[in-house]
Design an enzyme around this catalytic site. Structure first.
Site, PDB file in Angstrom:
ATOM      1  N   ASP A  45       0.728  -1.343   0.090  1.00 19.02           N
ATOM      2  CA  ASP A  45       0.030  -0.189  -0.103  1.00 19.02           C
ATOM      3  C   ASP A  45       1.061   1.284  -0.095  1.00 19.02           C
ATOM      4  O   ASP A  45       0.663   2.112  -0.632  1.00 19.02           O
ATOM      5  CB  ASP A  45      -0.806  -0.065   1.160  1.00 19.02           C
ATOM      6  CG  ASP A  45      -2.091  -0.894   1.216  1.00 19.02           C
ATOM      7  OD1 ASP A  45      -2.466  -1.330  -0.267  1.00 19.02           O
ATOM      8  OD2 ASP A  45      -2.609  -1.144   2.198  1.00 19.02           O
ATOM      9  N   GLY A  46       2.072   1.370   0.746  1.00 20.40           N
ATOM     10  CA  GLY A  46       2.921   2.259   0.704  1.00 20.40           C
ATOM     11  C   GLY A  46       3.418   2.761  -0.890  1.00 20.40           C
ATOM     12  O   GLY A  46       3.584   3.999  -1.254  1.00 20.40           O
ATOM     13  N   ASN A 122      -4.756   8.623   1.846  1.00 22.87           N
ATOM     14  CA  ASN A 122      -5.063   8.084   3.202  1.00 22.87           C
ATOM     15  C   ASN A 122      -5.383   8.769   4.118  1.00 22.87           C
ATOM     16  O   ASN A 122      -6.553   8.984   4.474  1.00 22.87           O
ATOM     17  CB  ASN A 122      -3.773   7.325   3.518  1.00 22.87           C
ATOM     18  CG  ASN A 122      -3.671   5.934   3.467  1.00 22.87           C
ATOM     19  OD1 ASN A 122      -4.560   5.215   2.981  1.00 22.87           O
ATOM     20  ND2 ASN A 122      -2.572   5.238   3.615  1.00 22.87           N
ATOM     21  N   ASP A 150      -1.272  15.383  21.370  1.00 24.30           N
ATOM     22  CA  ASP A 150      -0.164  15.205  20.431  1.00 24.30           C
ATOM     23  C   ASP A 150      -0.442  15.869  18.829  1.00 24.30           C
ATOM     24  O   ASP A 150       0.609  15.903  18.267  1.00 24.30           O
ATOM     25  CB  ASP A 150      -0.025  13.494  20.322  1.00 24.30           C
ATOM     26  CG  ASP A 150       0.889  13.142  21.632  1.00 24.30           C
ATOM     27  OD1 ASP A 150       1.182  14.245  22.343  1.00 24.30           O
ATOM     28  OD2 ASP A 150       1.147  12.124  21.757  1.00 24.30           O
TER      29      ASP A 150
HETATM   30  P1  NAP Z   1       5.000   2.389   6.637  1.00 23.75           P
HETATM   31  O1  NAP Z   1       5.207   3.290   8.237  1.00 23.75           O
HETATM   32  O2  NAP Z   1       6.087   1.940   5.999  1.00 23.75           O
HETATM   33  O3  NAP Z   1       3.979   1.493   6.610  1.00 23.75           O
HETATM   34  C1  NAP Z   1       2.670   1.936   7.151  1.00 23.75           C
HETATM   35  C2  NAP Z   1       1.615   0.644   7.073  1.00 23.75           C
HETATM   36  O4  NAP Z   1       0.508   1.077   6.916  1.00 23.75           O
HETATM   37  C3  NAP Z   1       2.015  -0.416   5.986  1.00 23.75           C
HETATM   38  O5  NAP Z   1       2.023  -1.781   6.711  1.00 23.75           O
HETATM   39  C4  NAP Z   1       1.287  -0.029   4.941  1.00 23.75           C
HETATM   40  O6  NAP Z   1       0.854  -1.274   4.149  1.00 23.75           O
HETATM   41  C5  NAP Z   1       0.010   0.043   5.701  1.00 23.75           C
HETATM   42  N1  NAP Z   1      -1.141   0.937   5.028  1.00 23.75           N
HETATM   43  C6  NAP Z   1      -0.919   2.105   4.250  1.00 23.75           C
HETATM   44  N2  NAP Z   1      -2.049   2.321   3.765  1.00 23.75           N
HETATM   45  C7  NAP Z   1      -3.127   1.571   4.124  1.00 23.75           C
HETATM   46  C8  NAP Z   1      -4.490   1.567   4.388  1.00 23.75           C
HETATM   47  N3  NAP Z   1      -5.247   2.521   3.544  1.00 23.75           N
HETATM   48  N4  NAP Z   1      -5.167   0.709   4.999  1.00 23.75           N
HETATM   49  C9  NAP Z   1      -4.553  -0.280   5.758  1.00 23.75           C
HETATM   50  N5  NAP Z   1      -3.063  -0.506   5.888  1.00 23.75           N
HETATM   51  C10 NAP Z   1      -2.316   0.643   5.236  1.00 23.75           C
HETATM   52  O7  NAP Z   1       4.515   3.972   5.738  1.00 23.75           O
HETATM   53  P2  NAP Z   1       4.234   4.067   4.504  1.00 23.75           P
HETATM   54  O8  NAP Z   1       4.383   2.664   3.679  1.00 23.75           O
HETATM   55  O9  NAP Z   1       4.999   4.988   3.541  1.00 23.75           O
HETATM   56  O10 NAP Z   1       2.874   4.257   4.466  1.00 23.75           O
HETATM   57  C11 NAP Z   1       2.420   5.634   4.965  1.00 23.75           C
HETATM   58  C12 NAP Z   1       1.012   5.452   5.713  1.00 23.75           C
HETATM   59  O11 NAP Z   1       1.551   4.622   6.943  1.00 23.75           O
HETATM   60  C13 NAP Z   1       0.445   6.714   6.147  1.00 23.75           C
HETATM   61  O12 NAP Z   1      -0.363   6.871   5.341  1.00 23.75           O
HETATM   62  C14 NAP Z   1      -0.247   6.102   7.343  1.00 23.75           C
HETATM   63  O13 NAP Z   1      -1.704   5.550   7.355  1.00 23.75           O
HETATM   64  C15 NAP Z   1       0.552   4.876   7.959  1.00 23.75           C
HETATM   65  N6  NAP Z   1       0.904   5.313   9.292  1.00 23.75           N
HETATM   66  C16 NAP Z   1       0.479   4.332  10.262  1.00 23.75           C
HETATM   67  C17 NAP Z   1       0.755   4.467  11.509  1.00 23.75           C
HETATM   68  C18 NAP Z   1       0.062   3.716  12.457  1.00 23.75           C
HETATM   69  O14 NAP Z   1      -0.823   2.613  12.272  1.00 23.75           O
HETATM   70  N7  NAP Z   1       0.305   3.980  13.756  1.00 23.75           N
HETATM   71  C19 NAP Z   1       1.552   5.326  11.990  1.00 23.75           C
HETATM   72  C20 NAP Z   1       2.302   6.149  10.858  1.00 23.75           C
HETATM   73  C21 NAP Z   1       1.928   6.102   9.512  1.00 23.75           C
HETATM   74  P3  NAP Z   1       2.041  -1.820   3.036  1.00 23.75           P
HETATM   75  O15 NAP Z   1       3.062  -2.680   4.232  1.00 23.75           O
HETATM   76  O16 NAP Z   1       1.057  -2.826   2.383  1.00 23.75           O
HETATM   77  O17 NAP Z   1       2.696  -0.788   2.528  1.00 23.75           O
END
Ligand code: NAP
Length: 267
Positions: A45-46, A122, A150
Site C-alpha cells: 500500500d505504501g 489515506n 499530540d
Molecule cells: P510505513 O510506516 O512503512 O507503513 C505503514 C503501514 O500502513 C504499512 O503496513 C502499509 O501497508 C499500511 N497501510 C498503508 N495504507 C493503508 C491503508 N489504507 N489501509 C491499511 N493499511 C495501510 O509507511 P508507508 O508505507 O510510507 O505508508 C504511509 C502510511 O503509513 C500513512 O498513510 C499512514 O496511514 C500509515 N501510518 C500508520 C501509523 C500507525 O498505524 N500507527 C503510523 C504512521 C503512519 P503496506 O505494508 O502494504 O505498504
C-alpha cells in the site's frame, strides 16, 4: 493505451515490474511515465500511495492498479501469480472504474496570503514541532473545541484502515463521501476538554485548524511529511477530485477488511 509501472524497489518487486513492463509492451501498450492512462504499483500500500502522489495532477486521466509482493493490501490487492490475467485484462481494457473519495488539505500562511494545497489518499496528520500541540478546531465555520494533545489525524474512508484505525477511528466504507477526524492523545481533565471521539464529517462540511500559540507544524500527507512554517490555518474537506481504480475482479471492501485484520477466508 499508455502505462507506467512503479516498483517498491526491492528485488522481488523489481523483477515483477520488469515482467509486467515487457508483457504490456508485447501487447502493444506504450510505456509513458509522464502521461500514463494506467499506473500499476508493485509492492504494498505504501508503494501505491507513492504512485498516487506522483500523478495527483492527472487523476481524471489515470486509473490505478496495485499488485502486492508482500501481504495483502487495501490498494495493492493483486497477487504476483495473477499478473498474466491482469496484463490481458489491461490490454483488452475490460475493466470497471471504481472511484474513491480523497481529502483536500489547504495550508494558509500568516505572512503573504499564500497557500499550499495537497491531496491525500489515506490521511493528513498535524503535530507540533515541540511542546503540546494546541489548535482551535472549527467545523463548518463554527468554533468546535480547543484541542490540546499530540496532534490530529484527518483521514479518507479508504485511509480509515490505516493510521486512523490505530488511533481508534472507525472503518468507513469508501462509498461514503466523508472525512474522519481522530485525536492523538488529547489532554482531558478539569481544565482542558476535547470531544474525545472520532468525528465523521460529510462532504459539504469543512474542518479548519487555527493555531493558538505555535505557528510551525509537522504536516503529513500520506507517506510525505513537511515542516509548515507561519501557519495561519489548515483546512480539510472532501476533495472534488477522486482516485480512479481500474477494477478487473470483484473484491468487496469488507472482504479486504476481514482478510487483512481478522483472517483470510478459505478460497
Ligand atoms: P510505513 O510506516 O512503512 O507503513 C505503514 C503501514 O500502513 C504499512 O503496513 C502499509 O501497508 C499500511 N497501510 C498503508 N495504507 C493503508 C491503508 N489504507 N489501509 C491499511 N493499511 C495501510 O509507511 P508507508 O508505507 O510510507 O505508508 C504511509 C502510511 O503509513 C500513512 O498513510 C499512514 O496511514 C500509515 N501510518 C500508520 C501509523 C500507525 O498505524 N500507527 C503510523 C504512521 C503512519 P503496506 O505494508 O502494504 O505498504
Amino acid at each position: 493505451m499508455k502505462f507506467f509501472v512503479l516498483s517498491k524497489g526491492d528485488k522481488k518487486s523489481n523483477l515483477l515490474t520488469k515482467k509486467i513492463h515487457s508483457y504490456l509492451q508485447d501487447f502493444s501498450l506504450t510505456f509513458d511515465e509522464n502521461e500514463p492512462d494506467i499506473v500499476i504499483s508493485v509492492g504494498g500500500d505504501g508503494t501505491f500511495l507513492a504512485a498516487f502522489q506522483k500523478y495527483t495532477n492527472r487523476l481524471e486521466n489515470t486509473a490505478f492498479v496495485g499488485v502486492h509482493t508482500g501481504h495483502l493490501g487495501f490498494y495493492a490487492d493483486w497477487v504476483p501469480e495473477e499478473i498474466e490475467k491482469l496484463v490481458i485484462a489491461i490490454s483488452k481494457s475490460t475493466y470497471q472504474i471504481i472511484e474513491y473519495p480523497l481529502l483536500e488539505v489547504i495550508v494558509r500562511y500568516t505572512n503573504d496570503g499564500k497557500e499550499s494545497s495537497f491531496l491525500a489518499l489515506n490521511e493528513s496528520t498535524v503535530k507540533s514541532v515541540e511542546g503540546t500541540f494546541v489548535m482551535d478546531v472549527e467545523i463548518k465555520g463554527e468554533q468546535f473545541e480547543r484541542f490540546r494533545g499530540d496532534g490530529l489525524c484527518i483521514s479518507t474512508p479508504s485511509g480509515s484502515t490505516a493510521y486512523n484505525k490505530a488511533l481508534g477511528g472507525a472503518i468507513i466504507h469508501p462509498s461514503l463521501e466523508s472525512i474522519q477526524i481522530s485525536e492523538m492523545a488529547s489532554i482531558n481533565n478539569r481544565v482542558f476538554r476535547t470531544i474525545g471521539s472520532p468525528l465523521i464529517l460529510p462532504a459539504h462540511h469543512t474542518c479548519m485548524l487555527k493555531p493558538v500559540t505555535q505557528s510551525d507544524f509537522l504536516v503529513t500527507v500520506d507517506h510525505l511529511s513537511s515542516l509548515q512554517k507561519d501557519v495561519k490555518s489548515i483546512q480539510f474537506r472532501v476533495a472534488d477530485q477522486k482516485i480512479r481504480f481500474a477494477r478487473y475482479k470483484p473484491f468487496p471492501f469488507w472482504n479486504r477488511v476481514r482478510d487483512s485484520f481478522i483472517e483470510k477466508a478459505e478460497s
